[in-house]
Write an enzyme that holds these catalytic residues in place. Structure first.
Site, PDB file in Angstrom:
ATOM      1  N   ARG A 133      85.572 162.217 -11.452  1.00  0.00           N
ATOM      2  CA  ARG A 133      84.217 161.708 -11.245  1.00  0.00           C
ATOM      3  C   ARG A 133      83.465 161.704 -12.556  1.00  0.00           C
ATOM      4  NH1 ARG A 133      80.725 164.544  -6.636  1.00  0.00           N
ATOM      5  NH2 ARG A 133      80.940 166.227  -8.129  1.00  0.00           N
ATOM      6  N   PHE A 152      79.908 164.903   2.627  1.00  0.00           N
ATOM      7  CA  PHE A 152      80.210 166.143   1.927  1.00  0.00           C
ATOM      8  C   PHE A 152      80.751 167.143   2.950  1.00  0.00           C
ATOM      9  CE2 PHE A 152      78.721 170.030  -0.423  1.00  0.00           C
ATOM     10  CZ  PHE A 152      79.502 169.825  -1.540  1.00  0.00           C
ATOM     11  N   TYR A 166      69.592 170.713  -8.203  1.00  0.00           N
ATOM     12  CA  TYR A 166      70.314 171.089  -9.427  1.00  0.00           C
ATOM     13  C   TYR A 166      71.157 169.946  -9.974  1.00  0.00           C
ATOM     14  CZ  TYR A 166      73.619 172.236  -5.650  1.00  0.00           C
ATOM     15  OH  TYR A 166      74.382 172.191  -4.520  1.00  0.00           O
ATOM     16  N   LYS A 167      71.145 168.789  -9.286  1.00  0.00           N
ATOM     17  CA  LYS A 167      71.920 167.647  -9.763  1.00  0.00           C
ATOM     18  C   LYS A 167      71.025 166.790 -10.660  1.00  0.00           C
ATOM     19  CE  LYS A 167      75.098 168.152  -5.980  1.00  0.00           C
ATOM     20  NZ  LYS A 167      75.389 167.910  -4.583  1.00  0.00           N
ATOM     21  N   ASP A 182      71.092 163.207   3.836  1.00  0.00           N
ATOM     22  CA  ASP A 182      71.339 164.163   2.762  1.00  0.00           C
ATOM     23  C   ASP A 182      71.197 163.404   1.441  1.00  0.00           C
ATOM     24  OD1 ASP A 182      72.367 165.836   0.791  1.00  0.00           O
ATOM     25  OD2 ASP A 182      73.842 166.725   2.143  1.00  0.00           O
TER      26      ASP A 182
END
Ligand SMILES: *Cc1c(COP(=O)(O)O)cnc(C)c1O
Length: 425
Positions: free
Chosen positions: A384, A131, A235-236, A210
């Site tokens: 995605r 990321f 939050y995912k 991560d």
């Protein structure tokens, strides 16, 4: 679950839903638009129904009525308490996980002290699939340390995966820290975290994972894998809500030696207001200052849903969903010019699948504007598709692929301006 084990029609998708042990978990979430197919749970998870009531209580009673008394009625311990719930999903024993700050900030905190602990070694190993924010943070750490380190990014041959041997060759006695995304954000490639951790330890390097795209959807065994450090967001797949605080893990035996940011929430007795920092024991000193209490409290009911479903069942359905999607992509979308941008081997894949198309951006715009499908888009050409096992159905996967097919077969994207991107894609 090879591609041949699936069948083409919508009836078949409904059959898979009927056999799905987790199907009833959909009811735990808010579905405000009945026909909208949400495929971005890997970026922002859906709102759990119970969160609505929990937040109302937190706002109206705890804040509205109790006011400052709330700190002694559960707020002060919230970061640790919620951290322990997350720990259950990460294979981490008690006292090693807390909720705090954001993923990027936690990465900074832990990378800085890892580099301090391995002073004398001058390499950080990561990869080109990581990321970008993680890489920016590492670049910033290096600058703060007087350009003392070199960031080595292991390449990817296929823009999807990283070859394990190439990675292992890059990790040597000069390496202070290996830091990677367990599941990479674009292709969904899943590392063998245990093997990478073992390799890093063989040469004396520390490892920082991560878990942003794996927490809550891919089994993680931090203790068993002997991981040193980890960070991740909530939050995912943990459905904590926009801007929900992140978590960090520090293996128990490293906690004493590492002390990143000295703030009053990490102080032994903060309300003594002593002028010298006196560090709290254990994981508590990785906290810095006043946490976002409302967001932290909102996490609890969300985590309960994940824990109730159980990570093994979630992973089982995730593999089933992504394998089914890949089957449909290969049979329906590849003939229309799409290229699969994710690994076909489920052992190398998280819970999102990227499909690439020259017109990917415009196609994603039509999906959002006209077709009631909400994926996201990652440059240069990746759409995605995030599959959240707790609320994504097999019928939705079938329907989404059919809507994507129509966008391309009917050339609907030609009516959209190419090139110009929205601020958030
Ligand atoms: C989503 C994500 C982040 C987000 O970082 P924030 O600090 O919460 O903005 C970081 N790393 C990975 C791998 C992610 O998937």
């Amino acid at each position: 679950m090879g591609p041949l084990e699936f069948e083409p029609g919508l009836d078949y998708a409904h059959r898979l839903d009927e056999e799905d042990e987790l199907a009833s978990f959909r009811e735990a979430f808010v579905f405000a638009e009945a026909d909208m197919i949400y495929l971005d749970g890997n970026s922002l998870g859906r709102l759990p129904r119970r969160t609505v009531g929990r937040l109302r209580t937190a706002v109206e009673q705890e804040w509205g009525r109790d006011l400052i008394r709330g700190w002694n009625a559960g707020w002060w311990e919230a970061s640790a308490r919620v951290g322990e719930k997350i720990a259950l999903l990460l294979g981490a024993g008690p006292g090693q996980v807390v909720v705090s700050d954001t993923t990027s900030i936690n990465l900074f905190k832990l990378a800085m002290v890892a580099l301090e602990m391995r002073a004398g070694r001058d390499r950080i190993v990561s990869d080109v699939l990581n990321f970008p924010s993680d890489l920016y943070i590492l670049q910033g750490c290096i600058r703060l340390l007087g350009d003392s380190h070199q960031l080595h990014l292991v390449p990817s041959e296929d823009e999807m995966t990283v070859d394990q041997e190439t990675l292992f060759d890059a990790i040597d006695e000069r390496t202070a820290l290996v830091t990677l995304s367990h599941v990479v954000f674009k292709s969904g490639f899943l590392y063998d975290a245990e093997a990478v951790t073992e390799r890093a330890h063989e040469v004396g390097a520390l490892v920082l994972w991560d878990l942003g795209h794996s927490a809550g959807v891919v089994p993680v065994e931090l203790d068993r894998w002997d991981v040193d450090l980890a960070v991740g967001c909530t939050y995912k797949y943990l459905n904590g809500g926009p801007g929900a605080p992140a978590f960090l893990y520090v293996r128990r035996d490293l906690q004493e030696a590492l002390s990143p940011i000295w703030g009053w929430f990490g102080q032994r007795a903060p309300f003594d207001f002593d002028l010298e920092y006196d560090r709290a024991e254990g994981i508590a000193h990785f906290l810095v200052s006043s946490p976002p209490i409302l967001s932290t409290l909102a996490l609890e009911p969300a985590l309960d849903v994940v824990l109730q479903a159980g990570i093994d069942r979630i992973r089982h359905k995730s593999v089933h969903l992504t394998s089914y999607l890949i089957y449909l992509v290969e049979t329906v979308l590849v003939p229309l010019g799409f290229v699969l941008g994710s690994p076909t081997d489920p052992a190398q894949r998280g819970s999102h699948v990227s499909i690439r198309h020259r017109e990917g951006y415009r196609i994603s715009q039509v999906l959002i504007e006209e077709m009631g499908v909400l994926p996201d888009f990652r440059e240069p050409d990746n759409i995605r598709l995030g599959l959240a096992p707790l609320y994504t159905s097999f019928a939705e996967v079938w329907e989404a692929v059919d809507r994507i097919r129509r966008v391309v077969a009917e050339r609907r994207y030609l009516r959209y301006f190419p090139g110009k991107r929205l601020g958030v894609t």
